[in-house]
Design an enzyme around this catalytic site. Structure first.
Site, PDB file in Angstrom:
ATOM      1  N   CYS A   2       0.724  -1.214  -0.066  1.00 12.34           N
ATOM      2  CA  CYS A   2       0.061   0.140  -0.019  1.00 12.34           C
ATOM      3  C   CYS A   2       0.879   1.178  -0.059  1.00 12.34           C
ATOM      4  O   CYS A   2       0.370   2.257  -0.490  1.00 12.34           O
ATOM      5  CB  CYS A   2      -0.839   0.025   1.361  1.00 12.34           C
ATOM      6  SG  CYS A   2      -1.898  -1.266   1.252  1.00 12.34           S
TER       7      CYS A   2
ATOM      8  N   HIS B 114      -4.645   6.914   1.890  1.00  8.41           N
ATOM      9  CA  HIS B 114      -4.547   5.497   1.281  1.00  8.41           C
ATOM     10  C   HIS B 114      -6.279   4.987   1.602  1.00  8.41           C
ATOM     11  O   HIS B 114      -6.612   5.080   2.809  1.00  8.41           O
ATOM     12  CB  HIS B 114      -3.754   4.468   1.962  1.00  8.41           C
ATOM     13  CG  HIS B 114      -3.895   3.055   1.292  1.00  8.41           C
ATOM     14  ND1 HIS B 114      -3.704   2.814   0.154  1.00  8.41           N
ATOM     15  CD2 HIS B 114      -4.085   1.929   2.055  1.00  8.41           C
ATOM     16  CE1 HIS B 114      -4.095   1.512  -0.010  1.00  8.41           C
ATOM     17  NE2 HIS B 114      -4.237   0.999   1.114  1.00  8.41           N
TER      18      HIS B 114
ATOM     19  N   ASN C 174      -9.839  -1.148  -2.132  1.00  6.88           N
ATOM     20  CA  ASN C 174      -8.455  -0.929  -1.868  1.00  6.88           C
ATOM     21  C   ASN C 174      -7.791  -1.490  -3.176  1.00  6.88           C
ATOM     22  O   ASN C 174      -7.489  -2.574  -3.494  1.00  6.88           O
ATOM     23  CB  ASN C 174      -7.889  -1.717  -0.646  1.00  6.88           C
ATOM     24  CG  ASN C 174      -6.459  -1.487  -0.385  1.00  6.88           C
ATOM     25  OD1 ASN C 174      -5.950  -0.905  -1.039  1.00  6.88           O
ATOM     26  ND2 ASN C 174      -6.177  -1.992   0.921  1.00  6.88           N
TER      27      ASN C 174
END
Ligand code: UT7
Length: 332
Positions: free
Chosen positions: A113, A259, A289
């Site tokens: 990420c 994020h 995501n």
């Protein structure tokens, strides 16, 4: 010593939309649970035949167009991903090939990420030292082919989606106070098993066995609550660290790029830091995501809707597997 700036962004998501209701036909979950616990309403999945080098090419070409540069101006490629098209070679070289950039160096970054922010920092340093001038920083994931569509994997499966996002970095020419001001990176491998994919594994003999497949060890496993707690703690810390010594405070920031792992994480951080909703663009509801692709996609959409304009002070923040966490302060 030069400075680096972001002059263009772009993204690509595959056309196929998979809603929470679609997933509820395959696994024991509900639209209500997914929306309430994560904020995700839908995500995009690739169709067979689409690889991440292709998605990345579309995102990169869009970013070049946005930046007003020719693809041939790119002199270095960073490709951030946890889902490369093949174990070897890296997908960055395939992306370079698709862009017609034979001879241009390409490097894959495996930081999940935070992969995009780690790549941004590396590109920033290369530009600052004069080593390279115009760098493509790309993040791309195909999660859909690695998710477990069974009840066992439902906590992980409902979160992730496919996508690619790119940014073009070059030398800052507008003077002091513009461009990428500071990037801060952290990692703590103590938690590597809290969010990981065990197999296939180079330390197993052989790397991939029928047992691994049967046990589902080829799928991502996550200690959700532990990851959640660390994401909520580490991001405010690293955001403050990025502001330290900059002469700016949180109130001076015009836009926050987070994020998109779980809407509740973002809401918690905004509550802790008293960040108004009006300064945040979230898109987890549309894409889930997308890991290394998330930050450039959010950044591009925030620019499209006018939240990030020329001159905006932007604070980017991310947290993910490893654990790794990172933040970047940018004057657009
Ligand atoms: O991008 C990298 C960083 N990743 C993250 O930051 C993710 C962080 N973690 C999370 O976002 C959350 O922990 C999850 C969304 C993964 C899980 O949410 P949670 O509120 O922590 O749920 P939980 O894992 O504690 O599970 C609560 C309940 C359990 O049922 P019981 O034991 O209470 O009966 C789970 O089995 O919810 C159940 N559950 C589900 N129910 C319906 C777990 N996943 C699902 C699901 N649908 N998809």
């Amino acid at each position: 010593m030069y400075k680096a700036r972001i002059i263009g962004t772009g993204f690509y998501v595959p056309p196929k939309v998979v809603t929470n209701a679609d997933l509820a036909k395959l696994i024991d979950t509900t639209d209500e649970w997914i929306q309430a616990r994560t904020g995700v309403k839908q995500r995009h999945y690739v169709e067979p035949g689409m690889c991440s080098a292709e998605m990345s090419e579309y995102a990169a070409r869009a970013a070049c167009q946005d930046a007003g540069i020719d693809v041939s101006d790119i002199d270095f490629i960073y490709h951030a991903t946890l889902s490369p098209d093949h174990l070897m070679p890296g997908t960055g070289v395939m992306l370079g090939h698709r862009l017609g950039l034979g001879g241009v160096p390409a490097m894959d970054v495996r930081n999940q990420c935070t992969g995009f922010v780690y790549s941004l920092a590396s590109a920033q340093a290369m530009i600052e030292t004069g080593m390279y001038k115009t760098i493509l920083v790309n993040g791309c994931e195909i999660h859909s082919t690695g998710l477990e569509f069974a009840d066992r994997g439902r906590d992980v499966t409902v979160i992730f989606g496919d996508g690619a996002g790119s940014a073009i970095l070059t030398r800052e020419t507008r003077g002091e106070g513009y461009g990428i001001l500071k990037t801060v990176l952290h990692a703590d491998g103590k938690f590597y098993k809290a969010l990981w994919c065990e197999a296939e594994s180079s330390c197993e003999h052989p790397r991939l066995t029928h047992e691994m497949l049967d046990d589902g060890r080829i799928f991502v496993k996550m200690k959700g609550k532990l990851v959640f707690a660390h994401a909520c703690q580490r991001q405010p810390e690293v955001m403050r660290e990025a502001l330290e010594g900059s002469g700016y405070s949180l109130e001076d920031v015009d836009a926050f790029v987070f994020h998109q792992a779980n809407l509740r994480i973002i809401q918690y951080i905004c509550g802790q830091l008293e960040v108004p909703e009006s300064k945040v663009h979230n898109n987890i509801d549309k894409y889930g995501n997308t890991t290394a692709a998330t930050i450039p996609i959010v950044m591009h959409e925030a620019r499209q809707k006018g939240l990030i304009k020329e001159g905006s002070l932007v604070l980017i923040s991310s947290f993910g597997a490893g654990f790794t966490w990172a933040a970047s302060l940018v004057r657009f």
